[in-house]
Design an enzyme around this catalytic site. Structure first.
Site, PDB file in Angstrom:
ATOM      1  N   THR A  16       5.832  -1.714 -10.321  1.00 40.50           N
ATOM      2  CA  THR A  16       4.425  -1.325 -10.233  1.00 40.50           C
ATOM      3  C   THR A  16       4.224  -0.073 -11.068  1.00 40.50           C
ATOM      4  O   THR A  16       5.085   0.796 -11.109  1.00 40.50           O
ATOM      5  CB  THR A  16       4.009  -0.999  -8.790  1.00 40.50           C
ATOM      6  OG1 THR A  16       4.823   0.088  -8.339  1.00 40.50           O
ATOM      7  CG2 THR A  16       4.207  -2.189  -7.881  1.00 40.50           C
ATOM      8  N   GLU A  43       2.555  -6.453  -5.601  1.00 44.79           N
ATOM      9  CA  GLU A  43       3.301  -6.738  -4.371  1.00 44.79           C
ATOM     10  C   GLU A  43       2.929  -8.101  -3.779  1.00 44.79           C
ATOM     11  O   GLU A  43       3.524  -8.542  -2.809  1.00 44.79           O
ATOM     12  CB  GLU A  43       3.027  -5.638  -3.333  1.00 44.79           C
ATOM     13  CG  GLU A  43       3.626  -4.274  -3.684  1.00 44.79           C
ATOM     14  CD  GLU A  43       2.719  -3.445  -4.589  1.00 44.79           C
ATOM     15  OE1 GLU A  43       1.804  -4.012  -5.212  1.00 44.79           O
ATOM     16  OE2 GLU A  43       2.941  -2.214  -4.655  1.00 44.79           O
ATOM     17  N   LYS A  60     -15.262  10.328   1.204  1.00 41.42           N
ATOM     18  CA  LYS A  60     -15.566  10.600   2.610  1.00 41.42           C
ATOM     19  C   LYS A  60     -16.587  11.724   2.676  1.00 41.42           C
ATOM     20  O   LYS A  60     -16.265  12.894   2.529  1.00 41.42           O
ATOM     21  CB  LYS A  60     -14.285  10.905   3.378  1.00 41.42           C
ATOM     22  CG  LYS A  60     -13.379   9.681   3.400  1.00 41.42           C
ATOM     23  CD  LYS A  60     -12.139   9.806   4.260  1.00 41.42           C
ATOM     24  CE  LYS A  60     -11.379   8.482   4.232  1.00 41.42           C
ATOM     25  NZ  LYS A  60     -10.124   8.499   4.986  1.00 41.42           N
ATOM     26  N   TRP A  85     -17.886   6.772   4.960  1.00 42.73           N
ATOM     27  CA  TRP A  85     -17.227   6.344   3.730  1.00 42.73           C
ATOM     28  C   TRP A  85     -18.261   5.861   2.712  1.00 42.73           C
ATOM     29  O   TRP A  85     -19.188   5.134   3.064  1.00 42.73           O
ATOM     30  CB  TRP A  85     -16.266   5.190   4.002  1.00 42.73           C
ATOM     31  CG  TRP A  85     -15.045   5.556   4.771  1.00 42.73           C
ATOM     32  CD1 TRP A  85     -14.797   6.740   5.407  1.00 42.73           C
ATOM     33  CD2 TRP A  85     -13.898   4.736   4.991  1.00 42.73           C
ATOM     34  NE1 TRP A  85     -13.575   6.710   6.026  1.00 42.73           N
ATOM     35  CE2 TRP A  85     -12.995   5.487   5.780  1.00 42.73           C
ATOM     36  CE3 TRP A  85     -13.532   3.449   4.611  1.00 42.73           C
ATOM     37  CZ2 TRP A  85     -11.760   4.982   6.185  1.00 42.73           C
ATOM     38  CZ3 TRP A  85     -12.311   2.959   5.008  1.00 42.73           C
ATOM     39  CH2 TRP A  85     -11.421   3.715   5.790  1.00 42.73           C
TER      40      TRP A  85
END
Lengths: 481, 481
Positions: free
Chosen positions: B126, B271, B379, B384
């Site tokens: 990754t 993944e 935030k 959010w």
């Protein structure tokens, strides 16, 4: 109930049948789908052979159960797939339960149990033309892999926005895996129940905006005939997979040209879950004339990944992929049976390969084409004659409703082809006319030696032509000398 | 070479690269695809960390190998993927082999070895924005299952008659599995090599009659721009899967309406092999107005069978599938990693679920929509704010070339959104004009507090916006008080 216990169904294509598919296999039991068209004796035989603990039955088939239940003493209960109000007031069957009553008020949150992926998931009996039916066990692993393989764009090709009406019965090799592949793809399912006549099917196709269906050729005849007679077109139907037996070229042409429905040939068998191959073109074929493309689509197609194929001669020697050599078709892969339930029939695989009982060619582009069943192929003077080609030509004659070709004893050539024909209603058709129709379409020595006209071709429980029955009827036939 | 030994590639999308995919994994070795855009230091790090025995390198990348080979003493040979005649007369790399020379004259019949399906098959690192890259191992089993899942009609949807040009690099999560799924479906493969500019791609699409492609949004920009500037249309291109980051609605509209190309949103990560979800409509959506359908297609779509999803809050409590609640997206399934190569990063799964690092909603019809990366979500006063919506609106402004939104420290609200914009060449655009553009499109308190114009948005090796870089550049920024 123990892990691996069998639970059977005798039911049409309906939502309760689908619920049973997932409920039975989901708790680790084995779903055993029974063909209701079996002779009651065979039906009792397989319920006992499978040792079914419970039998789920559509209301239509209650008389069947009333006829056989005393022969199946180990069945703990017969569950009628209906509402309480539909239950019969009285029945000869003492251990009869009501489906909706059994599941009413139960917790709908289910913690699915965890078990080995190789555990058995479902069980189908083959409708053997000789001897007792033999069971084929599918595992959870093989069923998931087959669902992936059969859902692929070259096979079922079902998307989340499709509406799928399975015409192939859910009691027949798991409706070719559709109960698994369609849900895997998130499509909408529409069930016809017992109403499989042309009118009922057409109306359901239209009211539910059906885009995809799959079934054997004989079922499509009714639908096509109804639509043609009433000058109707489908509004949403776009694709069908046809299998069980080869789709006659004339039917393929009608579906594509007259109705705009893409036709895909599928080939397989109960022992293969069932899908083995599916038709389709290659990129290099896209600019070919339509007639050339149709010839390719008429073949059974490419092996679905991860099925392997080969063709072999009588001595087991592998034959070339040249589109001409034909031999016994052998297959292997993760969803192909290694043997039958309870070891019936003994050792089946030959060197790891399953003998399909079909005779086929494979061409340079890996397209497989069935030319015959091994037991139907006609051995004339040491050479093989495939009966499917002979039947397709006869079926393309405008006066022929149905045709079958069988090998009959011949004093000189061992066997020669005899064509058995059902005429369309009200037409005049002579032997000479139909035999002339073969001229230029096939090698001269393949042409049938004679024609016999009959009233109806005998069909088996899954719609296949029963050539054994035809041979029985004609056992005293002799070729004109 | 031992079972499980690593062999790496540093190569463009080309047929030798595809050969290496099958040759390396086929003998039981592990194919390690390396991103050539990595910093040489990172490149040497992962060659050593993976303990690569052989490194297969495109001619283009010889300078890269000359720069790092001394830091990779355990590599037995570097194999240049070219003809003998293309080999350099001299090179600083002593252990340099020629690909065509290595394989010339070898037996082309291969008895594939048999080994456990859980054996490692390939390895990707990754491109972590912090710390060293971490390796993700894929097994033969997970790769086959992912190939099936990603080949489904709702995902790649590739048939044997398709022509596929992968724009997504084969060094980037196995080109989203295309080297496996496309061959599984029997389609034709066309490789662009290093020529990924709009003109080269367009010409290759046309000359090879490409029907399907897949890539990140940034790559499509060049192709679309070239086609528009030259008033060109695609003759065969019918479908593309776009992933890596969300496809801006404006780009989706252009591809569908101006070019007749079906656009499917894919979502996943290294993944996850990488495919997790794919977009698409349900049967009930087929009669909706186009604008409503587009809103659905703009979501990341349904989990591909057999991926499970859930969203959870900061405390791990599962949130409802109502299309409004958004939380950390967790996944599990047969092609999702349980951890990193050599145990880097320690325990990864939480109760068997892999935390994706994405923030998402899931609606009543199981459509997942990414609203942000967990680390990018803003935030503000305990609530959010997702940055992707804010960016999409800005990108839809006719004078905006690119836009990114980041959360910046705010004395009162902890964080507030700051919009970073690259103007289209030669246009005048004020802060006020772009902020007014948000009116009526989004809750007022979500509107960015300020706009900063920059020359270019920094992109990572796989074309993703590097918000960490933007934050670094703007580290002294303060909201106007």
């Amino acid at each position: 109930m123990q892990l691996g216990d069998r639970v059977s169904t005798i039911a049409w294509n309906g939502y309760r049948h689908l619920e049973t598919y997932y409920a039975v296999s989901g708790i680790g039991a084995v779903l055993h789908t029974i063909n209701p068209r079996l002779h009651p004796e065979q039906l009792a035989y397989i319920i006992n052979h499978a040792d079914d603990q419970y039998v789920f039955v559509d209301l239509t088939f209650l008389p069947l159960i009333e006829a056989v239940h005393t022969h199946c003493p180990r069945v703990r209960a017969f569950v009628l797939m209906c509402e309480r109000a539909q239950m019969p007031a009285a029945s000869k069957v003492p251990n009869l339960l009501c489906y909706e009553e059994v599941i009413a008020g139960k917790n709908t949150d289910c913690d699915w149990p965890q078990f080995d992926e190789n555990s058995a998931c479902s069980l189908c009996y083959t409708s053997g033309t000789t001897g007792n039916p033999k069971g084929v066990l599918y595992s959870h692993r093989s069923t998931v892999l087959h669902a992936y393989g059969s859902a692929l764009p070259n096979a079922m090709d079902v998307s989340s926005h499709d509406v799928v009406l399975p015409v192939v019965p859910m009691f027949h090799v798991n409706a070719w895996g559709l109960p698994y592949s369609v849900l895997l793809c998130g499509a909408k399912f529409v069930f016809p129940g017992p109403a499989l006549d042309g009118k009922s099917l057409f109306e359901l196709f239209e009211s539910e905006k059906v885009t995809f269906s799959a079934g054997v050729p004989t079922v499509w005849l009714g639908l096509i005939t109804y639509a043609k007679q009433n000058d109707l077109k489908f509004s949403h139907f776009r694709r069908t997979v046809i299998g069980g037996s080869a789709c006659p070229p004339a039917m393929m042409q009608t579906l594509i040209d007259d109705f705009g429905v893409e036709v895909v040939h599928g080939w397989g068998m109960t022992e293969m879950s069932p899908l083995g191959t599916a038709g389709g073109l290659l990129a290099k074929h896209m600019d070919l004339p339509v007639a050339e493309q149709r010839k390719i689509l008429q073949k059974q197609g490419h092996a679905v990944f991860d099925v392997d194929m080969k063709i072999v001669d009588d001595e087991g020697r592998e034959l070339p992929w040249d589109g001409k050599s034909y031999g016994h078709l052998m297959v292997r892969g993760p969803w192909i049976a290694a043997g039958y339930f309870r070891g019936e029939g003994g050792e089946v695989l030959q060197d790891g390969w399953f003998p399909t009982g079909d005779v086929a060619t494979i061409d340079e582009d890996a397209y497989m084409q069935i030319t015959d069943r091994s037991k139907d192929v006609i051995k004339s003077g040491g050479e093989w004659i495939g009966t499917i080609d002979l039947e397709n030509i006869a079926m393309a004659h405008p006066k022929v409703a149905q045709a079958a070709c069988i090998g009959m004893r011949h004093p000189k050539w061992d066997e020669r082809p005899l064509l058995v024909v059902v005429k369309k209603p009200g037409v005049e058709l002579s032997k000479e006319e139909i035999l002339q129709f073969y001229e230029g379409k096939i090698a001269k020595w393949w042409t049938p030696d004679d024609v016999v006209f009959i009233e109806a071709i005998p069909l088996g429980a899954t719609g296949k032509v029963l050539k054994t029955k035809i041979r029985e009827t004609l056992k005293d036939y002799q070729f004109p000398s």
